[in-house]
Design a protein around this motif. Structure first.
Motif, mmCIF file in Angstrom:
data_model
loop_
_atom_site.group_PDB
_atom_site.id
_atom_site.type_symbol
_atom_site.label_atom_id
_atom_site.label_comp_id
_atom_site.label_asym_id
_atom_site.label_seq_id
_atom_site.Cartn_x
_atom_site.Cartn_y
_atom_site.Cartn_z
ATOM 1 N N MET A 58 -0.413 -1.603 8.741
ATOM 2 C CA MET A 58 -1.127 -0.870 7.708
ATOM 3 C C MET A 58 -1.017 -1.678 6.404
ATOM 4 S SD MET A 58 -0.494 3.011 6.249
ATOM 5 C CE MET A 58 -0.467 3.726 7.868
ATOM 6 N N ASN A 59 -2.136 -1.985 5.799
ATOM 7 C CA ASN A 59 -2.206 -2.749 4.562
ATOM 8 C C ASN A 59 -2.228 -1.773 3.379
ATOM 9 O OD1 ASN A 59 -2.581 -4.695 2.618
ATOM 10 N ND2 ASN A 59 -4.736 -5.033 3.116
ATOM 11 N N PHE A 60 -1.047 -1.401 2.877
ATOM 12 C CA PHE A 60 -0.901 -0.392 1.827
ATOM 13 C C PHE A 60 -0.673 -1.038 0.471
ATOM 14 C CE2 PHE A 60 1.851 2.041 -0.967
ATOM 15 C CZ PHE A 60 1.218 3.272 -1.015
ATOM 16 N N ILE B 120 -4.109 2.845 -1.556
ATOM 17 C CA ILE B 120 -5.207 2.182 -0.856
ATOM 18 C C ILE B 120 -4.694 1.629 0.468
ATOM 19 C CG2 ILE B 120 -6.981 0.383 -1.031
ATOM 20 C CD1 ILE B 120 -7.162 2.371 -3.348
ATOM 21 N N VAL B 121 -5.407 1.939 1.530
ATOM 22 C CA VAL B 121 -5.141 1.348 2.836
ATOM 23 C C VAL B 121 -6.449 0.778 3.344
ATOM 24 C CG1 VAL B 121 -4.499 1.780 5.241
ATOM 25 C CG2 VAL B 121 -3.183 2.841 3.391
ATOM 26 N N ASP B 122 -6.422 -0.493 3.653
ATOM 27 C CA ASP B 122 -7.612 -1.191 4.156
ATOM 28 C C ASP B 122 -8.827 -0.961 3.257
ATOM 29 O OD1 ASP B 122 -6.059 -2.142 6.293
ATOM 30 O OD2 ASP B 122 -6.507 -0.361 7.491
ATOM 31 N N GLY B 123 -8.613 -0.996 1.957
ATOM 32 C CA GLY B 123 -9.701 -0.900 0.983
ATOM 33 C C GLY B 123 -10.178 0.509 0.673
ATOM 34 N N LYS B 124 -9.560 1.532 1.269
ATOM 35 C CA LYS B 124 -9.999 2.911 1.045
ATOM 36 C C LYS B 124 -8.886 3.729 0.404
ATOM 37 C CE LYS B 124 -13.211 2.878 4.848
ATOM 38 N NZ LYS B 124 -13.414 3.129 6.225
#
Length: 167
Positions: free
Chosen positions: A1-3, A60-64
């Motif tokens: 997860m990209n947080f 933000i996770v994955d740009g959202k």
């Protein structure tokens, strides 16, 4: 997860407010089936955003945007307030709330005390703040022990809340 946790951008304010209102409404609806009361008004969010020392963050996770928080920082006393923390409806219980809080704590390591309030019926919140984040319940407001910041004509079961501190 990209947080990542980043300061709220002006272009994201509408989404931030709507998602926060939805999350708070969803929590109340889990407890009260026939709820026809708005739990968190835009006015309440605006009041928090305009408080001296207020800082809003979007998670933000994955740009959202998947959640966020509003904190109020008192540079002098370092007795800081977590006004709101939310995770978007449908993606709770994935560790995002904890990631938000951990990032906030890293941003404000000089904090002596964090304080927050949560409605008494939000059992998930109580578990989250006390058992996951290490807050301590220090006060419970109700009809017999009123929060003086809430006018008498606004007191109902939904306004009962617990105050929690983390040190």
């Amino acid at each position: 997860m990209n947080f990542i946790l980043m300061p709220l951008r002006n272009e994201d304010i509408h989404t931030f407010k709507k998602d926060m209102q939805d999350a708070f409404q969803y929590g109340a609806m889990q407890e009260f089936n026939d709820l026809d009361v708005e739990i968190l008004s835009e006015n309440d969010i605006d009041k928090s955003l305009s408080t001296k020392g207020s800082v809003a963050y979007a998670a933000i996770v994955d740009g959202k945007i998947v959640g966020g928080a509003i904190v109020v920082i008192d540079e002098l006393t370092q007795h800081n307030q977590l006004d709101f923390l939310y995770v978007k409806v449908g993606i709770q219980s994935k560790g995002i709330g904890k990631m938000i809080w951990d990032a906030i704590e890293k941003l404000y390591p000089q904090t002596n005390i964090w304080e927050t309030c949560t409605p008494y019926f939000e059992k998930r919140n109580m578990h989250f703040y006390i058992n996951r984040l290490g807050f301590h319940a220090v006060e419970f407001f109700n009809l017999h022990h009123k929060d003086t910041s809430i006018p008498d004509d606004m007191i109902c079961g939904c306004n009962q809340q617990s105050v929690c501190n983390a040190d």
